[in-house]
Design a protein around this motif. Structure first.
Motif, PDB file in Angstrom:
ATOM      1  N   GLU A   1      38.160  41.802  32.275  1.00  0.00           N
ATOM      2  CA  GLU A   1      38.494  42.019  30.820  1.00  0.00           C
ATOM      3  C   GLU A   1      39.484  43.323  30.542  1.00  0.00           C
ATOM      4  O   GLU A   1      40.438  43.357  30.047  1.00  0.00           O
ATOM      5  CB  GLU A   1      37.182  42.633  30.220  1.00  0.00           C
ATOM      6  CG  GLU A   1      36.377  41.296  29.848  1.00  0.00           C
ATOM      7  CD  GLU A   1      35.038  41.824  29.410  1.00  0.00           C
ATOM      8  OE1 GLU A   1      34.584  42.972  29.312  1.00  0.00           O
ATOM      9  OE2 GLU A   1      34.259  40.984  29.118  1.00  0.00           O
ATOM     10  N   LEU A   2      39.230  44.384  31.434  1.00  0.00           N
ATOM     11  CA  LEU A   2      40.168  45.362  31.451  1.00  0.00           C
ATOM     12  C   LEU A   2      41.623  45.236  31.842  1.00  0.00           C
ATOM     13  O   LEU A   2      42.598  45.836  31.334  1.00  0.00           O
ATOM     14  CB  LEU A   2      39.690  46.757  32.151  1.00  0.00           C
ATOM     15  CG  LEU A   2      38.306  47.215  31.633  1.00  0.00           C
ATOM     16  CD1 LEU A   2      37.647  48.244  32.680  1.00  0.00           C
ATOM     17  CD2 LEU A   2      38.766  48.048  30.248  1.00  0.00           C
TER      18      LEU A   2
ATOM     19  N   ARG B   1      45.185  45.576  30.178  1.00  0.00           N
ATOM     20  CA  ARG B   1      46.243  46.698  30.426  1.00  0.00           C
ATOM     21  C   ARG B   1      47.265  46.132  31.347  1.00  0.00           C
ATOM     22  O   ARG B   1      48.537  46.617  31.553  1.00  0.00           O
ATOM     23  CB  ARG B   1      45.447  47.684  31.306  1.00  0.00           C
ATOM     24  CG  ARG B   1      45.049  47.071  32.789  1.00  0.00           C
ATOM     25  CD  ARG B   1      44.318  48.371  33.467  1.00  0.00           C
ATOM     26  NE  ARG B   1      45.458  49.182  34.195  1.00  0.00           N
ATOM     27  CZ  ARG B   1      46.258  49.206  34.968  1.00  0.00           C
ATOM     28  NH1 ARG B   1      46.501  47.725  35.767  1.00  0.00           N
ATOM     29  NH2 ARG B   1      47.063  50.168  35.556  1.00  0.00           N
ATOM     30  N   GLY B   2      47.175  44.805  31.782  1.00  0.00           N
ATOM     31  CA  GLY B   2      48.011  44.209  32.649  1.00  0.00           C
ATOM     32  C   GLY B   2      47.852  44.456  33.936  1.00  0.00           C
ATOM     33  O   GLY B   2      46.807  45.206  34.286  1.00  0.00           O
TER      34      GLY B   2
ATOM     35  N   PHE C   1      28.776  39.453  39.065  1.00  0.00           N
ATOM     36  CA  PHE C   1      29.554  38.758  38.262  1.00  0.00           C
ATOM     37  C   PHE C   1      29.964  39.501  37.097  1.00  0.00           C
ATOM     38  O   PHE C   1      31.089  39.790  36.745  1.00  0.00           O
ATOM     39  CB  PHE C   1      28.910  37.588  37.932  1.00  0.00           C
ATOM     40  CG  PHE C   1      29.881  36.668  36.552  1.00  0.00           C
ATOM     41  CD1 PHE C   1      29.384  36.713  35.376  1.00  0.00           C
ATOM     42  CD2 PHE C   1      30.985  35.863  37.182  1.00  0.00           C
ATOM     43  CE1 PHE C   1      30.136  36.037  34.457  1.00  0.00           C
ATOM     44  CE2 PHE C   1      31.854  35.467  36.298  1.00  0.00           C
ATOM     45  CZ  PHE C   1      31.458  35.558  34.837  1.00  0.00           C
ATOM     46  N   ARG C   2      28.989  40.361  36.633  1.00  0.00           N
ATOM     47  CA  ARG C   2      28.997  41.123  35.250  1.00  0.00           C
ATOM     48  C   ARG C   2      30.061  42.176  35.842  1.00  0.00           C
ATOM     49  O   ARG C   2      30.950  42.581  34.885  1.00  0.00           O
ATOM     50  CB  ARG C   2      27.676  41.871  34.837  1.00  0.00           C
ATOM     51  CG  ARG C   2      26.746  40.568  34.328  1.00  0.00           C
ATOM     52  CD  ARG C   2      25.476  41.202  33.865  1.00  0.00           C
ATOM     53  NE  ARG C   2      25.510  42.253  33.122  1.00  0.00           N
ATOM     54  CZ  ARG C   2      24.576  43.274  32.756  1.00  0.00           C
ATOM     55  NH1 ARG C   2      23.609  43.239  33.423  1.00  0.00           N
ATOM     56  NH2 ARG C   2      24.795  44.096  32.186  1.00  0.00           N
TER      57      ARG C   2
ATOM     58  N   VAL D   1      42.603  51.374  37.242  1.00  0.00           N
ATOM     59  CA  VAL D   1      41.981  50.570  36.146  1.00  0.00           C
ATOM     60  C   VAL D   1      40.551  50.978  35.395  1.00  0.00           C
ATOM     61  O   VAL D   1      40.448  51.006  34.244  1.00  0.00           O
ATOM     62  CB  VAL D   1      41.632  48.926  36.713  1.00  0.00           C
ATOM     63  CG1 VAL D   1      41.166  48.099  35.678  1.00  0.00           C
ATOM     64  CG2 VAL D   1      43.015  48.473  37.163  1.00  0.00           C
ATOM     65  N   CYS D   2      39.459  51.254  36.200  1.00  0.00           N
ATOM     66  CA  CYS D   2      38.359  51.847  35.908  1.00  0.00           C
ATOM     67  C   CYS D   2      37.598  52.255  37.006  1.00  0.00           C
ATOM     68  O   CYS D   2      37.771  52.052  38.132  1.00  0.00           O
ATOM     69  CB  CYS D   2      37.495  50.640  35.077  1.00  0.00           C
ATOM     70  SG  CYS D   2      36.772  49.306  36.124  1.00  0.00           S
TER      71      CYS D   2
END
Length: 299
Positions: A97-98, A102-103, A89-90, A109-110
Motif C-alpha cells: 500500500e505504501l 510513494r512509488g 500477508f497483512r 518506505v516504512c
C-alpha cells in the motif's frame, strides 16, 4: 528412461527461458556475541563483570531504537507497531500500500516493529565449579523490520532485533534485482506475481542476471548494517554473513496463452498466467551448496 524436462517437452511452444536467483535470506551475526562461550570470553577479555551483562546490554538496545526513531523522523514517517506478525500477508500488504502511494524510487518506505522471541543471555555462577559465565536464555524483544528501496536490489526488507545475541537479517530477491537492472537500461518487461511474463530482450536479461556476485552481496550487506544497525561499530566489530535460505528459479515464458492452457501436468497454473516456475529450489543452510555455484558462497 530419463526424466523429460519441461524445457525439452515444450521447447517449440516457449518464447524464452530465464534463470535467476529468487528469494535469498541472509543472517548476520557478530561472531563473538552470538554464542554463550564467546560472549563470556568477550566479557573477560574486556574486564566486564559477568553479572553486569543486563546493564551493559540495555544501552545497546536503546541505541538501536533511538537510531531508527531518528531515521524515521528525518524521513517524516512513523514507526508502526504490529501486535501480531503471525499473518505475514497483512505486513506485506501494508508495505505494498505504501509503495503504491510513494512509488518505487530509492529510499526508506516504512519501519514496522513487533515483539518477537529473541535469544539473550543470563549471568550464572556455578557453585560446584566456582565459575561465573553467561548462559543462553530465551525471551522477547522489540524487533524492527525496515523496508526500503535500494537502487540496485529494489525492495529489500531488513530486520533489526534489539537482542544482542539475535543479530540481523536481510532479504534479497533476484527477480527484484533484475527488474531494477532492466529498468535502468530501459528494457521493457512485464511481471506476473514474482516472475517475468515477458521481457523485450531475454538474452540481455539473462546476461544481467548472471553476474549476481558475492562481492556485490557482501558490499550491500555491510552498507545496510552500517545504516540500520550501526551499534557494533563502536566496539570495532562487524557482522558475519551466512545464507539461511536460497531459492533459484527458471521462468518459462510461453509464446501463446492457449499453449499453457492445454499443458497436461499435475500442477495446472491459473488461466491468466503465462509464466510457470520450473524446478524452483528452496533449501536450508545444510543443503544450499548442492545448487549454489561457488561464485556466491558466503562463509
Amino acid at each position: 528412461m530419463g526424466v523429460e524436462l519441461l524445457t525439452e517437452r515444450y521447447q517449440s511452444q516457449m518464447a524464452g527461458v530465464l534463470s535467476c536467483y529468487d528469494r535469498i535470506i541472509i543472517q548476520g551475526t557478530v561472531p563473538k556475541w552470538c554464542y554463550a562461550q564467546g560472549m563470556t570470553d568477550y566479557f573477560y577479555e574486556h574486564q566486564i563483570r559477568i553479572f553486569d551483562y543486563p546493564r551493559w546490554a540495555e544501552p545497546l538496545r536503546d541505541a538501536i531504537r533511538e537510531s531508527l526513531e531518528h531515521m524515521a523522523a528525518e524521513k517524516g514517517i512513523e514507526i508502526e507497531f504490529i501486535r501480531s506478525k503471525k499473518n505475514k500477508f497483512r505486513q506485506e500488504k501494508r508495505v505494498q500500500e505504501l509503495l503504491d502511494q510513494r512509488g518505487d524510487g530509492p529510499g526508506l518506505v516504512c519501519i514496522l516493529s513487533a515483539m518477537e522471541p529473541c535469544g539473550s543471555y543470563k549471568p550464572w555462577h556455578d557453585k560446584k565449579t566456582h565459575k561465573t559465565y553467561l548462559k543462553p536464555a530465551d525471551g522477547k524483544c522489540l524487533h524492527y523490520d525496515v523496508y526500503f528501496i535500494d537502487r540496485i536490489w529494489g525492495c529489500a526488507p531488513y530486520a533489526c532485533p534489539r537482542g544482542v545475541r539475535s543479530g540481523c537479517r536481510s532479504t534479497a530477491n533476484g527477480h527484484s534485482y533484475l527488474a531494477r537492472q532492466l529498468s535502468q537500461r530501459q528494457i521493457e518487461y512485464r511481471v506476473l506475481d514474482n516472475a517475468f511474463g515477458w521481457i523485450a530482450d531475454l538474452e540481455q536479461a539473462q546476461k544481467l542476471a548472471d553476474p549476481f556476485s558475492v562481492k556485490m552481496v557482501h558490499r550491500k550487506l555491510d552498507q545496510f548494517a552500517d545504516r540500520y544497525c550501526p551499534v557494533v561499530q563502536q566496539f570495532g566489530l562487524s557482522y558475519h554473513w551466512s545464507l539461511d535460505q536460497v531459492e533459484f528459479a527458471t521462468d518459462l515464458v510461453f509464446a501463446k496463452q492457449v499453449d499453457l492452457h492445454t499443458r497436461q501436468t499435475d500442477h495446472r497454473p491459473r488461466p491468466e498466467a503465462q509464466t510457470t516456475r520450473h524446478h524452483p529450489h528452496a533449501l536450508s543452510t545444510t543443503g544450499w551448496l548442492k545448487v549454489l555455484p561457488s561464485s556466491l558462497r558466503i562463509c
